[in-house]
Design an enzyme around this catalytic site. Structure first.
Site, PDB file in Angstrom:
ATOM      1  N   SER A 183      -9.803   2.468   3.078  1.00  0.00           N
ATOM      2  CA  SER A 183      -8.871   3.162   2.213  1.00  0.00           C
ATOM      3  C   SER A 183      -7.967   2.230   1.398  1.00  0.00           C
ATOM      4  O   SER A 183      -7.355   2.670   0.422  1.00  0.00           O
ATOM      5  CB  SER A 183      -7.991   4.081   3.067  1.00  0.00           C
ATOM      6  OG  SER A 183      -7.184   3.334   3.973  1.00  0.00           O
TER       7      SER A 183
ATOM      8  N   SER B 283     -10.302   0.064   7.276  1.00  0.00           N
ATOM      9  CA  SER B 283      -9.701   0.196   5.940  1.00  0.00           C
ATOM     10  C   SER B 283      -9.060  -1.063   5.375  1.00  0.00           C
ATOM     11  O   SER B 283      -8.627  -1.071   4.233  1.00  0.00           O
ATOM     12  CB  SER B 283      -8.664   1.322   5.942  1.00  0.00           C
ATOM     13  OG  SER B 283      -9.297   2.571   5.973  1.00  0.00           O
TER      14      SER B 283
ATOM     15  N   LYS C  45       0.841  -1.205   0.000  1.00  0.00           N
ATOM     16  CA  LYS C  45       0.000   0.000   0.000  1.00  0.00           C
ATOM     17  C   LYS C  45       0.875   1.254   0.000  1.00  0.00           C
ATOM     18  O   LYS C  45       1.927   1.285   0.653  1.00  0.00           O
ATOM     19  CB  LYS C  45      -0.903  -0.036   1.243  1.00  0.00           C
ATOM     20  CG  LYS C  45      -1.926   1.094   1.328  1.00  0.00           C
ATOM     21  CD  LYS C  45      -2.822   0.931   2.556  1.00  0.00           C
ATOM     22  CE  LYS C  45      -3.815   2.073   2.674  1.00  0.00           C
ATOM     23  NZ  LYS C  45      -4.744   1.909   3.808  1.00  0.00           N
TER      24      LYS C  45
END
Length: 496
Positions: free
Chosen positions: A159, A183, A79
């Site tokens: 997210s 998330s 990420k």
């Protein structure tokens, strides 16, 4: 072996050990899949040369005399919130444009040390603030799933939307995510994969761009529960550079996956039955309950009385911490700096840089956070939210003290929604996506999302299990039993 990128971590690990494939072959298969999946916008920075270099090193290590770690040679995505040395790390924000860290986050370093192969950086909501991946400066990632006969693009959640989309579309074998209010678990549910948020302090936060420091936690996003156990073990461990990192031994989580949950007590919280909850979510929750009962668990109705205050509490504490954390981005030492007019001074530079660099959602949360921390409202909002947070934590402590081993809830209040569907809605509508997940972060507990079925439009739905602190192994075993019973094997039809 065909379609190497579709393997799970466990399958690929076993194939590598048997000499049936190589890390280079696995990596090349994933890189080819990434090249063909531009429409998903999951990978925002690709590192093919670095990946192949690491894959070659992993192959040599696997042929060596010493036993290689479980993750050795396995290609994964990272990420964009994790700092990766020499590789752009922007947290999907314009304000960090061009930022290439001189250091590596502890978690990504541990994965590299274990021999994992980084394929590149994954899309996400800006500074991890969002539930749909629509706040990213790179544009939104797209869910590989589609509704029945509808071609409308859907959100992969947020997210960690890029991580979710990449794993579900077989662009990588697994990916890192971070979870501040859901998330990891919400996107995992939206794309039909497994995602675990470990206990706060289990994984180091050092080198991860901070959103809300008392809530943030890294975790794996994988194709199944066994893979989550394998990857989590490599991500955990004490880190002296993070004062909140727990000094605890890391167990072999995979060895704890027996699937035997006879005698375990599973709590069903009555407060999670919400008004207006879709019947399909309610039905899936009931099915999950029956699956665990059939596997030998005892089902017990429980109460978590302060649940109704969780969302407002979270949306006071998280923005308050974010406004403090994001004060460091000013355009002076790194990242984006606004062009200044003649006569502009340091104040104008800060104002213009932050106005240009931060997106609307980040600006909204910084303003909310600054407001609740201001002199006149600190007690009315922030201190009150901290008190309610301790009550939410005590609710869980009381339930676990009464003998409950894990708690079963829905993971999300709906299946994935369309991109742009909530653009004009009240921001609170978007925040409601976190309604089942924020309590876990506020209480610092481990939580895992497991795909358990499809809705009538053919979209995946997930169930969430919440465990006792530091008992991720036990939680993953319960998740494994649920996964076996649910038998979820659906994959998105390739349209990209």
């Amino acid at each position: 072996m065909s379609d190497l990128n579709t393997l799970t971590l466990a399958q690929a690990r076993d194939a590598l050990r048997k000499g049936e494939t190589t890390s280079v072959a696995l990596t090349e298969a994933c890189l080819a899949a990434i090249e063909g999946a531009g429409a998903l916008n999951a990978f925002v920075h690709k590192t093919p040369e670095l990946a192949l270099e690491r894959a070659k090193a992993a192959d040599e290590r696997l042929q060596g005399r010493e036993e290689a770690p479980k993750m050795c040679g396995l290609p994964i995505g990272i990420k964009d919130l994790f700092c990766t040395k020499g590789v752009p790390s922007q947290a999907a924000s314009r304000i960090l444009e061009g930022f290439k860290p001189e250091y590596e986050s502890t978690v990504s370093q541990q994965l590299a040390d274990a021999g994992a192969v980084m394929l590149g950086k994954l899309n996400m909501d800006e500074f991890a603030m969002g539930s749909s991946n629509e706040t990213s400066c790179y544009g939104n990632a797209v869910n590989p799933w589609r509704r029945g006969n509808d071609d409308a693009a859907l959100t992969p959640g947020g997210s960690s939307g890029g991580s979710a989309a990449a794993v579900a579309a077989d662009l990588c074998l697994a990916a890192t995510g971070t979870d501040t209010g859901g998330s990891i678990r919400q996107p995992a549910a939206f794309v039909g994969i497994t995602g675990i948020k470990p206990t706060y302090g289990r994984c180091s936060r050092w080198g991860i761009v901070a959103f809300a420091s008392s809530l943030d936690q890294a975790g794996p996003m994988t194709k199944d529960v066994r893979d989550a156990a394998i990857m989590l073990e490599a991500m955990c461990g004490h880190d002296p550079k993070d004062s909140t990192s727990a000094e605890l031994a890391v167990p072999d989580f995979e060895a704890m996956l027996t699937g035997d949950i006879r005698g375990k007590v599973i709590g069903i919280p009555r407060e999670y039955r919400m008004d207006g909850m879709p019947e399909e979510i309610e039905a899936l929750w009931q099915q999950g309950t029956e699956m665990l009962r059939a596997a030998g668990a005892e089902i017990r109705d429980i109460s978590l009385p302060h649940t109704k205050y969780a969302l407002p509490t979270y949306y006071v504490i998280a923005p308050a911490e974010a406004s403090s954390n994001l004060a460091r981005y000013d355009g002076v030492r790194y990242g984006h700096r606004a062009k200044l007019a003649q006569g502009d001074g340091i104040t104008e530079m800060y104002e213009k840089t932050r106005a240009e660099g931060f997106g609307h959602e980040v600006q909204r949360r910084v303003m909310v956070g600054t407001y609740v921390l201001s002199a006149g409202f600190y007690d009315a909002y922030y201190n009150r939210a901290r008190k309610v947070r301790s009550l939410i934590k005590k609710d869980f402590e009381d339930v676990f003290a009464a003998g409950v081993d894990a708690i079963l809830t829905p993971a999300t209040p709906s299946a994935a929604f369309g991109l742009g569907e909530m653009t004009d809605a009240d921001p609170v509508q978007m925040y409601l996506n976190d309604v089942f997940t924020v309590t876990v972060n506020l209480a610092g507990l481990p939580g895992v999302s497991v795909p358990a079925g499809l809705d009538k439009q053919g979209l995946p739905l997930g169930l969430q299990l919440i465990g006792r602190p530091w008992e991720e192994g036990d939680l993953l075993n319960t998740a494994y039993a649920l996964e076996q019973a649910a038998g979820f094997v659906a994959k998105p039809s390739k349209w990209w």
